[in-house]
Design a protein around this motif. Structure first.
Motif, PDB file in Angstrom:
ATOM      1  N   ARG A 232      42.374  38.837  23.715  1.00 25.42           N
ATOM      2  CA  ARG A 232      42.753  38.635  25.173  1.00 25.42           C
ATOM      3  C   ARG A 232      40.956  39.247  25.602  1.00 25.42           C
ATOM      4  O   ARG A 232      41.073  39.614  26.635  1.00 25.42           O
ATOM      5  CB  ARG A 232      43.539  39.436  25.856  1.00 25.42           C
ATOM      6  CG  ARG A 232      44.760  38.871  26.187  1.00 25.42           C
ATOM      7  CD  ARG A 232      45.590  38.884  26.792  1.00 25.42           C
ATOM      8  NE  ARG A 232      45.798  38.678  28.347  1.00 25.42           N
ATOM      9  CZ  ARG A 232      46.092  40.027  29.137  1.00 25.42           C
ATOM     10  NH1 ARG A 232      47.286  40.501  28.780  1.00 25.42           N
ATOM     11  NH2 ARG A 232      45.603  39.252  30.107  1.00 25.42           N
ATOM     12  N   ASP A 389      39.859  38.981  29.288  1.00 24.19           N
ATOM     13  CA  ASP A 389      40.443  37.928  29.482  1.00 24.19           C
ATOM     14  C   ASP A 389      41.611  38.211  30.527  1.00 24.19           C
ATOM     15  O   ASP A 389      42.491  38.343  30.603  1.00 24.19           O
ATOM     16  CB  ASP A 389      40.855  36.667  28.442  1.00 24.19           C
ATOM     17  CG  ASP A 389      39.722  36.327  27.424  1.00 24.19           C
ATOM     18  OD1 ASP A 389      38.399  36.576  28.428  1.00 24.19           O
ATOM     19  OD2 ASP A 389      40.257  36.235  26.826  1.00 24.19           O
ATOM     20  N   ILE A 390      41.503  37.184  31.721  1.00 22.45           N
ATOM     21  CA  ILE A 390      42.879  37.076  33.073  1.00 22.45           C
ATOM     22  C   ILE A 390      43.069  36.065  33.117  1.00 22.45           C
ATOM     23  O   ILE A 390      42.012  34.885  33.065  1.00 22.45           O
ATOM     24  CB  ILE A 390      42.286  38.724  33.530  1.00 22.45           C
ATOM     25  CG1 ILE A 390      41.191  38.142  34.499  1.00 22.45           C
ATOM     26  CG2 ILE A 390      42.053  40.212  33.165  1.00 22.45           C
ATOM     27  CD1 ILE A 390      40.988  38.680  36.093  1.00 22.45           C
ATOM     28  N   ASP A 391      43.756  35.659  34.184  1.00 23.54           N
ATOM     29  CA  ASP A 391      44.119  34.214  34.841  1.00 23.54           C
ATOM     30  C   ASP A 391      44.043  34.596  36.257  1.00 23.54           C
ATOM     31  O   ASP A 391      44.517  36.014  37.084  1.00 23.54           O
ATOM     32  CB  ASP A 391      45.509  33.842  34.639  1.00 23.54           C
ATOM     33  CG  ASP A 391      46.051  33.129  33.123  1.00 23.54           C
ATOM     34  OD1 ASP A 391      44.686  33.144  32.720  1.00 23.54           O
ATOM     35  OD2 ASP A 391      46.979  34.058  32.508  1.00 23.54           O
ATOM     36  N   ALA A 392      42.563  34.021  37.145  1.00 29.35           N
ATOM     37  CA  ALA A 392      42.770  33.956  38.417  1.00 29.35           C
ATOM     38  C   ALA A 392      41.918  33.014  38.758  1.00 29.35           C
ATOM     39  O   ALA A 392      41.301  32.233  38.367  1.00 29.35           O
ATOM     40  CB  ALA A 392      41.799  35.683  38.240  1.00 29.35           C
ATOM     41  N   PHE A 393      42.419  32.381  40.279  1.00 25.99           N
ATOM     42  CA  PHE A 393      41.522  31.587  40.407  1.00 25.99           C
ATOM     43  C   PHE A 393      42.026  30.043  40.295  1.00 25.99           C
ATOM     44  O   PHE A 393      40.462  29.352  39.827  1.00 25.99           O
ATOM     45  CB  PHE A 393      40.264  31.683  40.858  1.00 25.99           C
ATOM     46  CG  PHE A 393      39.603  33.009  41.542  1.00 25.99           C
ATOM     47  CD1 PHE A 393      39.975  33.469  42.658  1.00 25.99           C
ATOM     48  CD2 PHE A 393      38.592  34.301  40.583  1.00 25.99           C
ATOM     49  CE1 PHE A 393      39.381  34.401  43.251  1.00 25.99           C
ATOM     50  CE2 PHE A 393      37.996  35.022  41.053  1.00 25.99           C
ATOM     51  CZ  PHE A 393      38.825  35.520  42.264  1.00 25.99           C
ATOM     52  N   GLN A 396      40.945  30.292  33.951  1.00 28.24           N
ATOM     53  CA  GLN A 396      40.811  31.653  33.392  1.00 28.24           C
ATOM     54  C   GLN A 396      39.549  32.249  33.654  1.00 28.24           C
ATOM     55  O   GLN A 396      38.531  31.618  33.929  1.00 28.24           O
ATOM     56  CB  GLN A 396      40.584  31.110  31.670  1.00 28.24           C
ATOM     57  CG  GLN A 396      40.575  32.154  30.675  1.00 28.24           C
ATOM     58  CD  GLN A 396      40.558  31.826  29.534  1.00 28.24           C
ATOM     59  OE1 GLN A 396      39.524  31.116  28.534  1.00 28.24           O
ATOM     60  NE2 GLN A 396      41.350  32.032  28.661  1.00 28.24           N
ATOM     61  N   SER A 397      39.175  33.594  33.068  1.00 27.67           N
ATOM     62  CA  SER A 397      38.633  34.336  33.676  1.00 27.67           C
ATOM     63  C   SER A 397      38.423  35.629  32.895  1.00 27.67           C
ATOM     64  O   SER A 397      39.391  35.827  32.147  1.00 27.67           O
ATOM     65  CB  SER A 397      38.834  35.007  35.700  1.00 27.67           C
ATOM     66  OG  SER A 397      38.817  33.788  36.566  1.00 27.67           O
ATOM     67  N   GLN A 398      37.066  36.585  33.350  1.00 26.13           N
ATOM     68  CA  GLN A 398      37.244  37.564  32.488  1.00 26.13           C
ATOM     69  C   GLN A 398      36.454  38.704  33.003  1.00 26.13           C
ATOM     70  O   GLN A 398      35.039  38.291  33.744  1.00 26.13           O
ATOM     71  CB  GLN A 398      35.984  36.898  31.375  1.00 26.13           C
ATOM     72  CG  GLN A 398      35.353  38.016  29.827  1.00 26.13           C
ATOM     73  CD  GLN A 398      34.952  37.039  28.447  1.00 26.13           C
ATOM     74  OE1 GLN A 398      33.596  37.196  28.988  1.00 26.13           O
ATOM     75  NE2 GLN A 398      35.378  36.899  27.818  1.00 26.13           N
ATOM     76  N   LEU A 399      36.741  39.864  32.859  1.00 27.63           N
ATOM     77  CA  LEU A 399      36.179  40.798  33.040  1.00 27.63           C
ATOM     78  C   LEU A 399      35.562  41.774  32.085  1.00 27.63           C
ATOM     79  O   LEU A 399      35.336  40.546  31.324  1.00 27.63           O
ATOM     80  CB  LEU A 399      37.683  42.068  33.560  1.00 27.63           C
ATOM     81  CG  LEU A 399      38.505  41.852  34.290  1.00 27.63           C
ATOM     82  CD1 LEU A 399      39.165  42.503  34.517  1.00 27.63           C
ATOM     83  CD2 LEU A 399      37.808  41.973  36.050  1.00 27.63           C
ATOM     84  N   ILE A 481      33.107  40.204  36.838  1.00 22.22           N
ATOM     85  CA  ILE A 481      34.481  39.221  36.415  1.00 22.22           C
ATOM     86  C   ILE A 481      33.095  38.061  36.495  1.00 22.22           C
ATOM     87  O   ILE A 481      32.765  37.339  37.355  1.00 22.22           O
ATOM     88  CB  ILE A 481      35.742  38.528  37.841  1.00 22.22           C
ATOM     89  CG1 ILE A 481      36.608  37.956  37.105  1.00 22.22           C
ATOM     90  CG2 ILE A 481      34.918  38.863  38.760  1.00 22.22           C
ATOM     91  CD1 ILE A 481      37.492  38.629  37.504  1.00 22.22           C
ATOM     92  N   ILE A 485      36.805  28.354  38.301  1.00 24.15           N
ATOM     93  CA  ILE A 485      37.722  28.052  39.763  1.00 24.15           C
ATOM     94  C   ILE A 485      37.899  26.387  39.976  1.00 24.15           C
ATOM     95  O   ILE A 485      37.409  25.549  39.951  1.00 24.15           O
ATOM     96  CB  ILE A 485      36.072  28.399  40.939  1.00 24.15           C
ATOM     97  CG1 ILE A 485      36.478  29.287  41.159  1.00 24.15           C
ATOM     98  CG2 ILE A 485      37.691  27.657  42.151  1.00 24.15           C
ATOM     99  CD1 ILE A 485      35.229  29.927  42.067  1.00 24.15           C
TER     100      ILE A 485
END
Length: 869
Positions: A232, A389-393, A396-399, A481, A485
């Motif tokens: 991740r 990697d995270i789940d958002a909006f 898949q998103s990435q900090l 981040i 979207i």
């Protein structure tokens, strides 16, 4: 350095823990993050797709000049891409070398080879100027993000390329077009975007080194990298140390002896030149020494004339005979032609030792051994990157974070200096003739004491260390981040902070102490002892009288150590530059047209920059003798921006129109210092056939005044007295000419006035400046013949700058041949100590002035192999 490094490490540690916290153990897989994502995509493919024959795909990327994804060479904007592989094969090691090899930067200063009294960013700074329009009009990005300028002194205004670790650079993208509507102000001449390497697994050690054919300028670089890629996220750390030896003038045949053209008819042929009358070679000229500027003109010190004897071949009938001056003569080192009459006897004009380029008096043979053509430096860099990697909006998103810390130490030397303080005819109390002035007694006896002051010219070989030391610590931190979207749109939000703190140190002579040592003296009438006056001792208890008219001082640059210690100080100034930014944008498709999707970008940005340059207190007091001084430069500016970009496909797959699209971009910008403005750009891309394409762009850019242009504390500098436009103006100009009339209005004699001293000029910032504006036009042809393994692009560009913010140099300001009315505001800034003296001060910049239009245009050609693209 220790404090800034601790701060940087603390911030990196916090970011690293945030990245690692959700992961118990990083994956031991040796696959890269990109490979893992490719496998995930492959699993989602349908059975039909899996059974189909593989089709080669060209990956779309974001190329500098637009935030819309596209392929590299087919971009509508002219972009040159230099990969690290190409640079390595070409033997290019550092970032500045890579850029210097680029044709767009050819001939521009992107290194620190040239030293001066005042340099932007200070000695050792490496900046790039595209199109020859100045580093302040070239925007430098790292991974598409702005870096804060770094360096020392109040004129710091550009990104120092030495702050960017060369081992991290994967490729360099150079946009050869104005792009203020895409990236904001400063992108007038173009954009240099350095793309760093991606995350990796494992540990890596690299070493590189090179030296010149003369075995100097040796550079050694070692870098270490460690990285891990998990399911991740990823994290990496890097360190780089680089050390470069200086290159000295003495080690290069063309620079072993400085050649400074003289305004003199050396061979008597009626042409002003600096050529030997024997072989017509350029004559070697460092700085003059052992001379004196006096009421009798320039005189050469001759030790054999301490007791003048008419039999001495250098005996001067006027200087030594009529006036009785000891130790000085007008006769050149080489003497006179035996067939010529003695000076002052007949029609033979009196010789002038200033125009005699022969002999050691005109050859500084010691400076080349310490004068640096290229400075030496030491660089230590630490970097760290991380992603999660995270789940958002709804996607898949990435900090992510990027952290850079760099420390540079540079030593620079431009050679030795002259020391020529004015020596008064009488002592501090006026009770006696000055004991160290050989003109005082003869002129006193002739009733001409007011003309008995003089300036002996002493070399600084043994009385001052000419090296300056620069130490700069800087770090740049970015966190943000980015991701999806929904299904089709992407976004990126970044917060950045940059901080640079530099110190600049140098040995200086202090003006008030020089004056005290040279002229603040008295003579004890009973013993003849020479001491500093009581009033002077009250201010300077350690005052020591200085005798400058000895053979040691004038010919060897030696003064007693107690004198040197009294007049000298090791000075230090500091410069802090800070930058903050928040940037956010989103891009994706708007709707479909017959030729394809309409893509758009919407975004906003906020930035704040501040500078705080505090020179040594003696510099603030304008108390350096014969060297540039400066006041405090301190100020802040803030900007808010909103921008958009739209790409519209117009036609596709038609005869002679395989693809036709336009890209439109616009930006609204509001500076606290300047106000608001808008910029736009439109580009056209027309692919006629798979092998031939046309591209063109038209747009506007602007550059708000830099911090140093607004807040620069008064800086002093010097230029040669040969640039004084009034020197012998009666024999060059006619009455009615603007320069003739202006010089005459200052009370100068058109027949006899000749400049003898360096010109002091003062430059400062202004708070009421307007922004520069520019119009740019480019058109290009792209040719990609299938039979050849090359792609060729030919581009024409034209950039017009209006209301350029610049400082009028002393030479330009005083030699304008306009009407007297138009030059009145310039000549009002000219000051002279008296009507017969040299130009002593020109305030060339009471404010940074707006100059007229500047235009530049040219053709450029780029050729790359398809395999390297």
């Amino acid at each position: 350095m220790k404090h800034s490094l601790q701060s940087w490490l603390g911030l990196v540690a916090a970011a690293s823990l945030a990245t690692l916290a959700p992961q118990t153990v990083l994956s031991q897989s040796q696959q890269s993050a990109d490979e893992s994502k490719e496998e995930s995509k492959e699993e989602d493919k349908s059975a039909e797709a899996q059974s189909a024959e593989p089709v080669a795909e060209v990956a779309e990327i974001v190329v500098t000049g637009s935030r819309i994804r596209r392929t590299e060479f087919d971009a509508a904007a002219p972009v040159t891409i230099i990969t690290s592989e190409r640079s390595t094969l070409a033997g290019l090691v550092s970032t500045e070398e890579i850029l210097r090899a680029s044709t767009i930067a050819s001939g521009e200063q992107i290194n620190d080879s040239f030293q001066g009294f005042v340099t932007d960013g200070g000695p050792g700074a490496n900046t790039i100027s595209l199109r020859g329009l100045g580093a302040q009009r070239t925007l430098v990005l790292v991974n598409g993000r702005r870096w804060s300028p770094s360096g020392v002194q109040g004129s710091t205004n550009s990104v120092d390329l030495s702050a960017i670790p060369s081992s991290l650079v994967q490729r360099v993208e150079i946009l050869k077009d104005g792009a203020s509507s895409i990236y904001g102000a400063d992108a007038v001449a173009g954009v240099v975007n350095l793309i760093t390497k991606e995350a990796f697994n494992g540990f890596q050690v690299n070493y590189s080194g090179f030296t010149t054919e003369q075995s100097d300028g040796t550079t050694n670089t070692v870098d270490l990298s460690w990285g891990r890629v998990g399911e991740r996220g990823s994290i990496s750390f890097g360190a780089q140390y680089s050390e470069r030896d200086p290159v000295y003038a003495a080690d290069r045949e063309w620079a072993q002896c400085p050649i400074d053209p003289r305004i003199t008819d050396q061979d008597g042929d009626g042409t002003l030149d600096n050529r030997s009358p024997v072989n017509n070679d350029p004559l070697c000229f460092g700085f003059i020494y052992g001379l004196a500027s006096s009421a009798l003109g320039f005189l050469r010190y001759e030790p054999s004339l301490e007791n003048p004897d008419p039999a001495n071949p250098f005996f001067d009938p006027r200087v030594n005979g009529v006036f009785g001056v000891r130790g000085y003569t007008r006769l050149p080192v080489r003497g006179l032609d035996p067939n010529s009459p003695r000076p002052g006897t007949g029609s033979q004009p009196a010789p002038d030792p200033l125009w005699d380029n022969d002999g050691a008096y005109y050859r500084d043979e010691l400076s080349p051994s310490i004068q640096m053509i290229s400075t030496g430096s030491k660089l230590l860099s630490l970097t760290s990157f991380g992603t999660l990697d995270i789940d958002a909006f709804g996607g898949q998103s990435q900090l992510y974070y990027e952290a850079y810390w760099n420390s540079r130490t540079t030593r620079a030397s431009s050679g030795y200096r002259q020391f020529f303080p004015f020596v008064n005819p009488v002592t501090y109390d006026g009770a006696a003739l000055h004991p160290y002035n050989p003109f005082a007694l003869p002129f006193f006896q002739r009733g001409l004491l007011g003309f008995a002051g003089f300036q002996p010219v002493v070399p600084s070989w043994n009385i001052q260390n000419p090296e300056s030391e620069i130490e700069v610590d800087r770090y740049n931190l970015f966190a943000g981040i980015k991701g999806d979207i929904g299904a089709r749109w992407e976004y990126d939000v970044t917060v950045g902070y940059g901080h640079s703190k530099g110190y600049y140190r140098r040995d200086q002579w202090l003006d008030d102490r020089v004056e005290a040592a040279v002229n603040g003296i008295v003579v004890n009438p009973a013993t003849g002892a020479v001491t500093c006056a009581a009033e002077v001792l009250a201010q300077f208890p350690d005052c020591v009288p200085a005798n400058l008219v000895t053979a040691d001082a004038l010919l060897r640059g030696i003064l007693p150590q107690n004198v040197v210690s009294f007049i000298s100080k090791y000075t230090e100034g500091s410069t802090v530059y800070k930058g903050k930014q928040i940037s956010a944008y989103a891009n994706g498709p708007l709707f479909n047209l017959p030729a394809g999707e309409v893509q758009a970008v919407f975004g906003a940005e906020w930035r704040e920059e501040s500078i705080d340059d505090v020179p040594d207190i003696e510099a603030q007091r304008n108390n350096f003798w014969g060297f540039s001084t400066a006041g405090i430069t301190r100020g802040t500016d803030t900007v808010q921006e909103v921008f958009t970009e739209v790409e519209v496909p117009l036609l596709r797959d038609l005869p002679l129109v395989k693809d036709l699209s336009i890209n439109l971009s616009g930006r609204w910008t509001d500076y606290d210092s300047y106000g608001d403005d808008t910029t736009y750009r439109g580009t056209l891309r027309w692919v006629l056939t798979p092998s031939i394409a046309l591209r063109s762009s038209i747009g506007t850019s602007f550059r708000a005044p830099d911090l140093y242009e607004q807040f620069l504390g008064d800086q002093t500098g010097f230029i040669s007295n040969l640039n004084d436009p009034c020197s012998q103006f009666g024999s060059i100009y006619d009455p009615g000419d603007a320069i003739y009339d202006n010089c005459l209005s200052l009370g100068l004699d058109p027949e006899t006035y000749r400049a003898t001293s360096s010109i002091l000029q003062i430059t400062g910032g202004a708070s009421d400046l307007k922004a520069e504006t520019s119009d740019a036009f480019t058109v290009g042809l792209i040719f990609k013949p299938e039979a050849l393994n090359v792609s060729i692009a030919v581009d024409y560009f034209r950039i017009k700058l209006q209301d350029t913010v610049a400082s009028s140099s002393c030479l330009i300001a005083t030699t304008r041949r306009d009407s007297r009315a138009r030059t009145a505001h310039v000549w009002a800034r000219v000051a002279r100590t008296r009507a017969s003296s040299s130009l002593s001060m020109l305030r060339s910049l009471t404010s940074v002035r707006k100059n007229p239009r500047v235009s530049t245009s040219t053709w450029s050609m780029t050729k790359i192999s398809k395999s390297a693209a």
